[in-house]
Design a protein around this motif. Structure first.
Motif, PDB file in Angstrom:
ATOM      1  N   SER A 298     -11.426  99.665  38.351  1.00 28.18           N
ATOM      2  CA  SER A 298     -12.646  98.899  38.068  1.00 28.18           C
ATOM      3  C   SER A 298     -12.880  97.963  39.238  1.00 28.18           C
ATOM      4  O   SER A 298     -12.020  97.135  39.564  1.00 28.18           O
ATOM      5  N   PHE A 299     -14.061  98.084  39.865  1.00 27.08           N
ATOM      6  CA  PHE A 299     -14.341  97.339  41.094  1.00 27.08           C
ATOM      7  C   PHE A 299     -15.697  96.655  41.004  1.00 27.08           C
ATOM      8  O   PHE A 299     -16.738  97.315  40.878  1.00 27.08           O
ATOM      9  N   ARG A 300     -15.682  95.331  41.026  1.00 27.62           N
ATOM     10  CA  ARG A 300     -16.908  94.539  40.980  1.00 27.62           C
ATOM     11  C   ARG A 300     -17.769  94.918  39.782  1.00 27.62           C
ATOM     12  O   ARG A 300     -17.262  95.065  38.677  1.00 27.62           O
ATOM     13  N   PHE A 301     -19.083  95.112  39.989  1.00 26.93           N
ATOM     14  CA  PHE A 301     -19.976  95.428  38.871  1.00 26.93           C
ATOM     15  C   PHE A 301     -21.313  95.879  39.416  1.00 26.93           C
ATOM     16  O   PHE A 301     -21.584  95.792  40.628  1.00 26.93           O
ATOM     17  N   ASN A 302     -22.162  96.374  38.520  1.00 23.92           N
ATOM     18  CA  ASN A 302     -23.511  96.792  38.890  1.00 23.92           C
ATOM     19  C   ASN A 302     -24.533  95.941  38.132  1.00 23.92           C
ATOM     20  O   ASN A 302     -24.573  94.731  38.310  1.00 23.92           O
ATOM     21  N   ASN A 303     -25.297  96.560  37.251  1.00 30.93           N
ATOM     22  CA  ASN A 303     -26.318  95.797  36.520  1.00 30.93           C
ATOM     23  C   ASN A 303     -25.790  95.103  35.277  1.00 30.93           C
ATOM     24  O   ASN A 303     -26.569  94.544  34.497  1.00 30.93           O
ATOM     25  N   GLU A 304     -24.450  95.114  35.098  1.00 30.45           N
ATOM     26  CA  GLU A 304     -23.879  94.397  33.955  1.00 30.45           C
ATOM     27  C   GLU A 304     -24.233  92.916  33.972  1.00 30.45           C
ATOM     28  O   GLU A 304     -24.224  92.255  32.937  1.00 30.45           O
ATOM     29  N   ILE A 305     -24.563  92.388  35.129  1.00 30.36           N
ATOM     30  CA  ILE A 305     -24.918  90.975  35.228  1.00 30.36           C
ATOM     31  C   ILE A 305     -26.080  90.631  34.300  1.00 30.36           C
ATOM     32  O   ILE A 305     -26.121  89.549  33.704  1.00 30.36           O
ATOM     33  N   ASP A 306     -27.017  91.554  34.124  1.00 26.51           N
ATOM     34  CA  ASP A 306     -28.166  91.296  33.250  1.00 26.51           C
ATOM     35  C   ASP A 306     -27.738  91.234  31.783  1.00 26.51           C
ATOM     36  O   ASP A 306     -28.250  90.418  31.015  1.00 26.51           O
ATOM     37  N   GLU A 307     -26.783  92.088  31.410  1.00 26.80           N
ATOM     38  CA  GLU A 307     -26.269  92.053  30.042  1.00 26.80           C
ATOM     39  C   GLU A 307     -25.477  90.776  29.786  1.00 26.80           C
ATOM     40  O   GLU A 307     -25.530  90.209  28.690  1.00 26.80           O
ATOM     41  N   VAL A 308     -24.733  90.328  30.783  1.00 25.92           N
ATOM     42  CA  VAL A 308     -23.969  89.087  30.649  1.00 25.92           C
ATOM     43  C   VAL A 308     -24.906  87.902  30.424  1.00 25.92           C
ATOM     44  O   VAL A 308     -24.676  87.065  29.544  1.00 25.92           O
ATOM     45  N   ILE A 309     -25.955  87.829  31.210  1.00 21.94           N
ATOM     46  CA  ILE A 309     -26.911  86.723  31.062  1.00 21.94           C
ATOM     47  C   ILE A 309     -27.517  86.733  29.666  1.00 21.94           C
ATOM     48  O   ILE A 309     -27.636  85.685  29.009  1.00 21.94           O
ATOM     49  N   GLU A 310     -27.896  87.908  29.185  1.00 26.20           N
ATOM     50  CA  GLU A 310     -28.477  88.022  27.852  1.00 26.20           C
ATOM     51  C   GLU A 310     -27.476  87.591  26.775  1.00 26.20           C
ATOM     52  O   GLU A 310     -27.827  86.873  25.837  1.00 26.20           O
ATOM     53  N   ALA A 311     -26.220  88.018  26.925  1.00 25.37           N
ATOM     54  CA  ALA A 311     -25.204  87.681  25.925  1.00 25.37           C
ATOM     55  C   ALA A 311     -24.870  86.193  25.934  1.00 25.37           C
ATOM     56  O   ALA A 311     -24.601  85.601  24.880  1.00 25.37           O
ATOM     57  N   LEU A 312     -24.884  85.565  27.104  1.00 25.11           N
ATOM     58  CA  LEU A 312     -24.656  84.123  27.166  1.00 25.11           C
ATOM     59  C   LEU A 312     -25.824  83.363  26.549  1.00 25.11           C
ATOM     60  O   LEU A 312     -25.641  82.361  25.851  1.00 25.11           O
ATOM     61  N   ALA A 313     -27.026  83.851  26.801  1.00 26.91           N
ATOM     62  CA  ALA A 313     -28.212  83.175  26.290  1.00 26.91           C
ATOM     63  C   ALA A 313     -28.307  83.254  24.775  1.00 26.91           C
ATOM     64  O   ALA A 313     -28.718  82.288  24.114  1.00 26.91           O
ATOM     65  N   ASP A 314     -27.910  84.399  24.180  1.00 27.71           N
ATOM     66  CA  ASP A 314     -28.021  84.516  22.721  1.00 27.71           C
ATOM     67  C   ASP A 314     -26.773  84.024  21.996  1.00 27.71           C
ATOM     68  O   ASP A 314     -26.697  84.057  20.761  1.00 27.71           O
ATOM     69  N   GLY A 315     -25.770  83.560  22.770  1.00 32.24           N
ATOM     70  CA  GLY A 315     -24.582  82.966  22.168  1.00 32.24           C
ATOM     71  C   GLY A 315     -23.533  83.960  21.710  1.00 32.24           C
ATOM     72  O   GLY A 315     -22.500  83.552  21.164  1.00 32.24           O
ATOM     73  N   SER A 316     -23.742  85.254  21.947  1.00 33.08           N
ATOM     74  CA  SER A 316     -22.764  86.238  21.487  1.00 33.08           C
ATOM     75  C   SER A 316     -21.544  86.332  22.395  1.00 33.08           C
ATOM     76  O   SER A 316     -20.520  86.896  22.011  1.00 33.08           O
ATOM     77  N   LEU A 317     -21.641  85.782  23.605  1.00 31.01           N
ATOM     78  CA  LEU A 317     -20.510  85.727  24.528  1.00 31.01           C
ATOM     79  C   LEU A 317     -20.167  84.268  24.778  1.00 31.01           C
ATOM     80  O   LEU A 317     -20.978  83.516  25.318  1.00 31.01           O
ATOM     81  N   GLN A 318     -18.968  83.882  24.375  1.00 25.95           N
ATOM     82  CA  GLN A 318     -18.523  82.497  24.505  1.00 25.95           C
ATOM     83  C   GLN A 318     -17.434  82.413  25.563  1.00 25.95           C
ATOM     84  O   GLN A 318     -16.365  83.011  25.417  1.00 25.95           O
ATOM     85  N   ILE A 319     -17.685  81.665  26.647  1.00 27.15           N
ATOM     86  CA  ILE A 319     -16.751  81.671  27.768  1.00 27.15           C
ATOM     87  C   ILE A 319     -16.421  80.280  28.307  1.00 27.15           C
ATOM     88  O   ILE A 319     -15.647  80.157  29.266  1.00 27.15           O
ATOM     89  N   ALA A 320     -16.954  79.228  27.701  1.00 23.36           N
ATOM     90  CA  ALA A 320     -16.797  77.881  28.244  1.00 23.36           C
ATOM     91  C   ALA A 320     -15.353  77.468  28.505  1.00 23.36           C
ATOM     92  O   ALA A 320     -15.079  76.759  29.489  1.00 23.36           O
ATOM     93  N   PRO A 321     -14.363  77.840  27.661  1.00 21.99           N
ATOM     94  CA  PRO A 321     -12.989  77.387  27.911  1.00 21.99           C
ATOM     95  C   PRO A 321     -12.396  77.838  29.242  1.00 21.99           C
ATOM     96  O   PRO A 321     -11.370  77.294  29.671  1.00 21.99           O
ATOM     97  N   VAL A 322     -13.001  78.813  29.898  1.00 20.44           N
ATOM     98  CA  VAL A 322     -12.474  79.284  31.181  1.00 20.44           C
ATOM     99  C   VAL A 322     -12.566  78.188  32.243  1.00 20.44           C
ATOM    100  O   VAL A 322     -11.724  78.092  33.129  1.00 20.44           O
ATOM    101  N   ILE A 323     -13.588  77.340  32.157  1.00 21.06           N
ATOM    102  CA  ILE A 323     -13.754  76.262  33.136  1.00 21.06           C
ATOM    103  C   ILE A 323     -12.800  75.127  32.785  1.00 21.06           C
ATOM    104  O   ILE A 323     -12.878  74.544  31.710  1.00 21.06           O
ATOM    105  N   THR A 324     -11.898  74.806  33.718  1.00 20.46           N
ATOM    106  CA  THR A 324     -10.923  73.746  33.465  1.00 20.46           C
ATOM    107  C   THR A 324     -11.101  72.536  34.364  1.00 20.46           C
ATOM    108  O   THR A 324     -10.658  71.443  34.022  1.00 20.46           O
TER     109      THR A 324
END
Length: 355
Positions: A298-324
């Motif tokens: 698995s190397f980098r990514f393609n258009n998954e960035i658009d799905e990530v943005i959508e998932a963060l915006a609708d709250g279905s992807l929760q990732i805040a604890p990664v930032i320390t």
């Protein structure tokens, strides 16, 4: 969202984080030329320190990409457009944006057209893979092709948005495993990419997620993101007992890959997203063969960035604890020192608007 002041004059210089050689990291002013017609001027808000940034600082190289000249680091950034591209492409001034840092390009080697991340001529922001190097975006202002920019929803704060690029790497890795709904997943190595893979697996419906790392802090983050169980990397017996349908190997060393193979169920899938050093590596390949494991890169990514943005915006992807940790850019050297300590930090951010 912090209001953005749209400028009428183009900046001619910018403060940037520059790697000059092994152990030589500087915060300095660099000149900005005129943007090309298809380039927007972006005011950077946050930048996340990646493993490759650390390697350029600590070793003067990231894998086989060796510094031959000073390089502006950074590819995990978010900011706002202050001048739109002159050709009319891309978002208008004032738009908050994330950045897809790749520029796919064909070359002599063949690759699947639907997977531009594999294009042999692909370049990436903040990379010394080619010479002249491709400067990154750890700077207050940067000129970027409009095609790289992804407009962000108003309900998505820029601090969280700083994780969009690495979250896209994790999303791509999980997608390489296929449908994970109802399956047992094992994540080896819970640095930022591994931790984000836990979050993506959780959203994708994995029934049981087991996270493995050598340090307590990454395991704490993985648990906060949805891991059902955490194990130390030294507990080989417990790892082997997981019998995971899907394994995400994100440690980037051969010991982690060995754990991934041992922890996979017979007929299971191991996705290798952690980049091992160049050259021959010891691998438990006989075990992979007799268990009929599928080993997938698995190397980098393609258009998954658009799905990530959508998932963060609708709250279905929760990732805040990664930032320390978060540092003003003026303390970039301190920030890099913290980021190199995987036992104490997750994702470390630079705030380019501070000070």
């Amino acid at each position: 969202m912090v209001p953005v002041t749209v400028q009428t004059e183009l900046p001619t210089a910018t403060l940037a984080v520059v790697a000059h050689a092994k152990g030589d990291l500087r915060l300095e002013d660099v000149p900005l030329g005129s943007p090309a017609p298809d380039e927007a001027v972006v005011e950077v808000a946050y930048g996340g320190i990646c493993g490759s940034d650390l390697h350029y600082w600590l070793h003067g190289a990231a894998g086989e990409s060796v510094l031959k000249a000073p390089l502006v680091l950074g590819h995990e950034i978010v900011g706002s457009v202050v001048h739109a591209a002159a050709d009319g492409s891309g978002p208008p001034p004032g738009t908050p944006v994330a950045v897809h840092p790749a520029s796919p390009a064909a070359g002599a080697a063949r690759y699947p057209e639907a997977r531009p991340n594999l294009s042999p001529g692909c370049t990436y922001l903040g990379s010394a893979a080619r010479f002249p190097h491709i400067d990154g975006a750890f700077s207050r202002y940067v000129h970027l092709p409009a095609r790289m920019l992804r407009s962000l929803p108003v309900n998505l704060d820029l601090r969280t948005g700083a994780l969009i690029e690495p979250a896209s790497v994790a999303w791509h890795a999980v997608s390489r495993a296929g449908d994970v709904r109802g399956k047992t997943a094992l994540v080896i190595g819970c640095g930022p990419i591994g931790a984000l893979a836990v979050a993506v697996l959780k959203r994708a419906g994995a029934e049981r997620i087991v996270a493995v790392d050598m340090h307590a802090k990454p395991l704490e983050i993985a648990a906060a993101l949805g891991a059902d169980e955490v194990l130390t990397g030294a507990d080989a017996e417990a790892i082997a007992a997981v019998e995971a349908d899907v394994v995400i190997e994100s440690s980037g060393n051969h010991h982690g890959l060995a754990s991934a193979i041992q922890g996979a169920v017979r007929g299971g899938t191991v996705v290798m997203v952690g980049l091992l050093p160049a050259g021959p590596q010891p691998v438990l390949i006989s075990l992979a063969i007799t268990r009929e494991l599928e080993l997938r890169g698995s190397f980098r990514f393609n258009n998954e960035i658009d799905e990530v943005i959508e998932a963060l915006a609708d709250g279905s992807l929760q990732i805040a604890p990664v930032i320390t940790h978060e540092f003003p850019v003026q303390r970039a050297l301190d920030a890099f020192g913290v980021a190199r300590n995987a036992a104490e930090s997750g994702k470390v951010l630079l705030d380019f608007r501070a000070g």
